[in-house]
Design an enzyme around this catalytic site. Structure first.
Site, PDB file in Angstrom:
ATOM      1  N   CYS A  84       0.674  -3.526  -2.867  1.00 51.29           N
ATOM      2  CA  CYS A  84       0.789  -2.694  -1.669  1.00 51.29           C
ATOM      3  C   CYS A  84      -0.367  -1.708  -1.594  1.00 51.29           C
ATOM      4  CB  CYS A  84       2.128  -1.951  -1.659  1.00 51.29           C
ATOM      5  SG  CYS A  84       2.363  -0.911  -0.196  1.00 51.29           S
ATOM      6  N   CYS A 123       0.529   1.662  -0.076  1.00 54.42           N
ATOM      7  CA  CYS A 123       1.326   2.534  -0.948  1.00 54.42           C
ATOM      8  C   CYS A 123       0.455   3.198  -2.003  1.00 54.42           C
ATOM      9  CB  CYS A 123       2.426   1.735  -1.662  1.00 54.42           C
ATOM     10  SG  CYS A 123       3.482   0.754  -0.597  1.00 54.42           S
ATOM     11  N   ASP A 124      -0.465   2.441  -2.585  1.00 54.71           N
ATOM     12  CA  ASP A 124      -1.143   2.878  -3.793  1.00 54.71           C
ATOM     13  C   ASP A 124      -2.635   3.144  -3.632  1.00 54.71           C
ATOM     14  OD1 ASP A 124       1.324   2.473  -4.938  1.00 54.71           O
ATOM     15  OD2 ASP A 124       0.839   0.475  -5.667  1.00 54.71           O
TER      16      ASP A 124
END
Length: 459
Positions: free
Chosen positions: A141, A144-145
């Protein structure tokens, strides 16, 4: 809201575009559907769009819309018309006896009809040492990261050649020093618009006909080994992050042995293009049976088809028990409230939820109560799921602890000092000591249990 002693008209399993659309149509037909959102098995509530930065091809949004925001709107619309949500995984499904039985949160729920909208989950490469570097350089992701401190100003790589891979590569150029796109074929499978955007970006290098065969590093990923699929030549690529965007596997474990599946695990419809399965009263919607198109708009369309077919079948079988709405026109859906970072003027020592470094410093040094810090990133789908769960738990604990949200894109130095390697990450402090930490999504009951352990330290 959910009673094991009653038989539901319709249970929708899954909460992506297919599940929410199916629930919306069923709710407007006064069927009062129960939607089991899913939680961790096979993904997160909201489906794959929860990890999509920007959706540019869903009709009605000429400027595009973030994936999590689109799913929030679909969810709010379904709930507004009478959909009931059970935020849990469907653990077991029995289609051999009527009424059908779904087990979730330890309850056996009976239902006359089922719509399977369980979607698909992201694939992994299953490389040697992959487990060691997962969340320590490897992620599925980018939204997300990607903003975490370990990836900033570092070379990064994305594996894949479709829309998701191209979108992730493009998004990562905002954080990394350079992005390598590793493609097994000699062309991109992405849409023309997305492919053109990647190929025109001088901060992205495409490695055609290459595959990742090995990972190296100590505590964090340092290099990946690439092999040319035709020539067999090997090259070492120094990267600090490797992001997977290599397709998905359908979430059909619930019906294995009960419904026919094809060789890749997709549900096989009774007739092509129809939402029926071989069991009357059981319908499909979305990517769980769509191995070709797999788009948000086609998933929503099949959700509509499945709900209409379920309504028709329930009526023909004289099984539907309509639930009238009072008033007939529901109240408008609530508008999400945005919270700004606290300042010296807006900070409150008694507020349960605040944002930003100022609130963090004041509460950490001044408050005697436990402090929950949640690290998030813009567009992070799992963050989107976790925040309301955490907020409700904190509110239920009667003001005995405070929460501060840190946007790691706005406050990267705080995230670096805290050792945050991805989002969402939660750290719980008491008396200036880190007492508990976790990363990822948890259900409310699990969050409450962990926070109550910290509260017990002060009792």
């Amino acid at each position: 809201m959910v009673s094991p002693s009653t038989t539901e008209n319709l249970v929708v399993i899954g909460s992506g575009p297919a599940g929410y659309t199916a629930a919306l149509y069923a709710a407007r037909a006064n069927l009062a559907p129960l939607l089991i959102t899913g939680f961790q098995e096979g993904g997160i509530p909201g489906g794959q769009l929860m990890t999509t930065t920007h959706v540019e091809n869903f009709p009605g949004f000429p400027q595009g819309i973030p994936g999590p925001e689109l799913m929030d709107r679909m969810k709010a619309q379904a709930v507004r018309w009478g959909t009931r949500l059970l935020e849990a995984d469907a653990d077991w499904l029995d289609l051999r006896r009527r009424p059908f039985t779904v087990q979730a949160q330890g309850q056996d729920l009976r239902t006359h009809a089922v719509i399977l909208a369980t979607g698909a989950r992201a694939n992994r490469l299953h490389l040697p040492r992959e487990g060691r570097f997962w969340s320590r350089g490897i992620s599925a992701c980018a939204v997300c990261d990607g903003a975490t401190p370990q990836f900033r100003h570092e070379p990064l790589a994305v594996v894949g050649g479709g829309d998701s891979a191209c979108e992730e590569a493009h998004a990562l150029t905002k954080y990394g020093s350079h992005v390598h796109l590793i493609v097994r074929r000699n062309r991109l499978r992405a849409s023309k618009a997305m492919a053109d955007r990647v190929l025109a970006n001088d901060r992205i290098t495409v490695h055609w006909e290459h595959e990742v065969v090995a990972l190296q590093g100590d505590d964090w990923l340092a290099t990946v080994e690439l092999r040319h699929r035709l020539a067999g030549s090997i090259r070492i690529l120094p990267v600090r992050g490797l992001f997977y965007a290599i397709g998905h596997t359908p979430n059909t474990g619930l019906v294995q042995g009960q419904l026919p599946l094809d060789g890749e695990g997709y549900l096989t419809p009774q007739q092509p293009g129809q939402p029926d399965t071989v069991i009357p009263g059981v319908f499909w919607a979305g990517d769980v049976a769509d191995r070709r198109w797999r788009q948000a708009v086609t998933a929503a369309a099949t959700g509509c088809q499945a709900a209409l077919a379920a309504e028709e079948w329930l009526t023909e079988q004289n099984l539907a028990v309509p639930v009238s709405r009072k008033p007939p026109q529901p109240e408008p859906a609530p508008t999400p409230q945005k919270v700004s970072p606290a300042t010296e003027e807006t900070y409150s020592p008694t507020a349960l939820w605040q944002q930003g470094s100022y609130a963090l410093r004041r509460l950490y040094h001044d408050s005697p109560d436990p402090l929950v810090v949640i690290y998030t990133a813009p567009g992070c789908g799992p963050c989107h799921v976790l925040k309301p769960q955490l907020r409700r738990v904190v509110e239920d604990l009667d003001g005995r602890m405070h929460t501060v949200e840190i946007n790691i894109e706005a406050d990267p130095e705080i995230a670096r000092q805290a050792g945050v390697s991805g989002t969402p990450t939660i750290q719980v402090f008491y008396k200036k000591e880190l007492r508990y930490q976790w990363r990822g999504v948890k259900q409310r009951r699990m969050i409450r249990a962990e926070l109550e352990k910290v509260l017990a330290l002060g009792d």
